[in-house]
Design an enzyme around this catalytic site. Structure first.
Site, PDB file in Angstrom:
ATOM      1  N   GLY A 192       0.851  -1.185   0.000  1.00  0.00           N
ATOM      2  CA  GLY A 192       0.000   0.000   0.000  1.00  0.00           C
ATOM      3  C   GLY A 192       0.885   1.233   0.000  1.00  0.00           C
TER       4      GLY A 192
ATOM      5  CD  GLN B 271       3.432   5.850   2.554  1.00  0.00           C
ATOM      6  OE1 GLN B 271       2.502   5.331   1.935  1.00  0.00           O
ATOM      7  NE2 GLN B 271       4.281   5.157   3.278  1.00  0.00           N
TER       8      GLN B 271
ATOM      9  CB  CYS C  29       4.377   2.534   7.504  1.00  0.00           C
ATOM     10  SG  CYS C  29       4.064   3.999   6.501  1.00  0.00           S
ATOM     11  CG  LEU C  30       6.289   1.298   1.568  1.00  0.00           C
ATOM     12  CD1 LEU C  30       5.771   1.791   0.224  1.00  0.00           C
ATOM     13  CD2 LEU C  30       7.388   0.266   1.379  1.00  0.00           C
TER      14      LEU C  30
ATOM     15  CG  HIS D 141      -1.342   1.763   6.976  1.00  0.00           C
ATOM     16  ND1 HIS D 141      -0.540   1.534   8.066  1.00  0.00           N
ATOM     17  CD2 HIS D 141      -0.575   2.458   6.087  1.00  0.00           C
ATOM     18  CE1 HIS D 141       0.652   2.069   7.846  1.00  0.00           C
ATOM     19  NE2 HIS D 141       0.664   2.633   6.646  1.00  0.00           N
ATOM     20  CD  GLU D 142      -1.167   2.748   2.438  1.00  0.00           C
ATOM     21  OE1 GLU D 142      -0.694   3.899   2.423  1.00  0.00           O
ATOM     22  OE2 GLU D 142      -0.500   1.748   2.793  1.00  0.00           O
TER      23      GLU D 142
ATOM     24  CG  HIS E 283      -0.125   7.331   5.069  1.00  0.00           C
ATOM     25  ND1 HIS E 283       0.956   7.779   5.786  1.00  0.00           N
ATOM     26  CD2 HIS E 283       0.081   6.002   4.886  1.00  0.00           C
ATOM     27  CE1 HIS E 283       1.776   6.759   6.031  1.00  0.00           C
ATOM     28  NE2 HIS E 283       1.271   5.665   5.494  1.00  0.00           N
TER      29      HIS E 283
HETATM   30  C1  QAP Z   1       0.601  -0.877   5.124  1.00  0.00           C
HETATM   31  O1  QAP Z   1       2.780  -0.911   4.254  1.00  0.00           O
HETATM   32  C2  QAP Z   1       0.519  -2.191   5.845  1.00  0.00           C
HETATM   33  O2  QAP Z   1       9.283  -1.807   7.088  1.00  0.00           O
HETATM   34  C3  QAP Z   1       1.442  -0.931   3.867  1.00  0.00           C
HETATM   35  O3  QAP Z   1      11.336  -2.456   5.492  1.00  0.00           O
HETATM   36  C4  QAP Z   1       1.628  -2.985   6.058  1.00  0.00           C
HETATM   37  O4  QAP Z   1       3.502  -1.886   2.379  1.00  0.00           O
HETATM   38  C5  QAP Z   1      -0.668  -2.618   6.336  1.00  0.00           C
HETATM   39  C6  QAP Z   1       7.479  -2.249   3.967  1.00  0.00           C
HETATM   40  C7  QAP Z   1       1.523  -4.207   6.726  1.00  0.00           C
HETATM   41  C8  QAP Z   1      -0.775  -3.849   6.984  1.00  0.00           C
HETATM   42  C9  QAP Z   1       0.304  -4.649   7.180  1.00  0.00           C
HETATM   43  C10 QAP Z   1       7.741  -1.987   5.289  1.00  0.00           C
HETATM   44  C11 QAP Z   1       8.550  -2.572   3.131  1.00  0.00           C
HETATM   45  C12 QAP Z   1       6.136  -2.173   3.411  1.00  0.00           C
HETATM   46  C13 QAP Z   1       9.016  -2.061   5.789  1.00  0.00           C
HETATM   47  C14 QAP Z   1       3.756  -1.500   3.490  1.00  0.00           C
HETATM   48  C15 QAP Z   1      10.086  -2.389   4.944  1.00  0.00           C
HETATM   49  C16 QAP Z   1       9.837  -2.646   3.619  1.00  0.00           C
HETATM   50  C17 QAP Z   1       5.100  -1.612   4.076  1.00  0.00           C
HETATM   51 CO    CO Z   2       2.059   3.780   5.539  1.00  0.00          CO
END
Ligand code: QAP
Ligand code: CO
Length: 196
Positions: free
Chosen positions: A75, A80, A122-123, A164-165, A168
């Site tokens: 997401g 971001q 989260c990215l 979540h998004e 943001h």
């Molecule tokens: C939100 O987040 C989400 O720490 C989207 O080193 C994530 O795509 C909702 C990511 C998980 C529910 C469960 C995170 C990539 C990606 C990191 C993401 C990382 C590399 C996060």
């Molecule tokens: Co995020």
């Protein structure tokens, strides 16, 4: 992420978001945009609705989808990548086949029961995760890249990611509610990483 042709997950850099699925012109060239990391103020700033459904919006959507694929996200929200606009992309299938672009999303209905539990990440907060429960389904009204309105029901992980998004877009991020001690530790960890 929907990626064209023979998707090979070991060779992700060769693959690009399908313009047809995300609703952008096939003549546009995707660019990976630099990610904004927490606690940057940009991530705490509320976004503005999209008014112009033009080629500039299409380029943003394409770049967001591309940036998400390159960084292994499921997401992404426009702030971001530094754009304060109400645009999010959510991977509906974890096989990267169905990125859904939601412009100006609003929640129509949400499951009153918080029963879907996962490790939230989260990215913009790389390497940090918190176990969290959220409503198991959410019904969202949104526009696509041409401005057409749709209504869609998300469940499970996809619903989790949509929520979540959407946070943001109002300047909220999943680490906001942690203790300041914990937040300081996360900030230090992110700073250290960004120096490497
Ligand atoms: C939100 O987040 C989400 O720490 C989207 O080193 C994530 O795509 C909702 C990511 C998980 C529910 C469960 C995170 C990539 C990606 C990191 C993401 C990382 C590399 C996060
Ligand atoms: Co995020």
């Amino acid at each position: 992420m929907n990626l064209t042709k023979e998707a090979n997950f070991l060779d992700l850099e060769k693959y690009f978001p399908d313009p047809e699925i995300i609703g952008v012109s096939p003549t546009l060239i995707p660019a990976c945009r630099p990610l904004i990391y927490w606690p940057d103020k940009i991530l705490a700033t509320p976004c503005n609705p999209v008014i112009e459904f033009d080629i500039v919006l299409q380029q943003l959507v394409l770049d967001m989808a591309f940036t998400m694929a390159r960084t292994n996200g499921i997401g992404i929200a426009a702030p971001q990548v530094g754009e304060l606009l109400d645009v999010i992309i959510v991977e509906e299938q974890l096989d990267f086949s169905n990125p859904v672009v939601l412009i100006n999303p609003t929640v129509i209905e949400v499951d009153p029961i918080y029963k879907f539990s996962t490790m939230e990440g989260c990215l913009s907060v790389p390497g940090h995760y918190e176990k969290r429960k959220r409503p198991n389904y959410v019904i969202v009204e949104y526009q696509n890249t041409t401005g057409q309105t749709n209504i869609k029901n998300f469940t499970g992980l996809a619903a989790f990611v949509v929520q979540h998004e959407m946070e943001h877009l109002v300047g909220k991020i999943f680490v906001d509610d942690l203790s300041s001690l914990k937040k300081d530790r996360i900030k230090k960890k992110i700073k250290k990483k960004s120096k490497v």
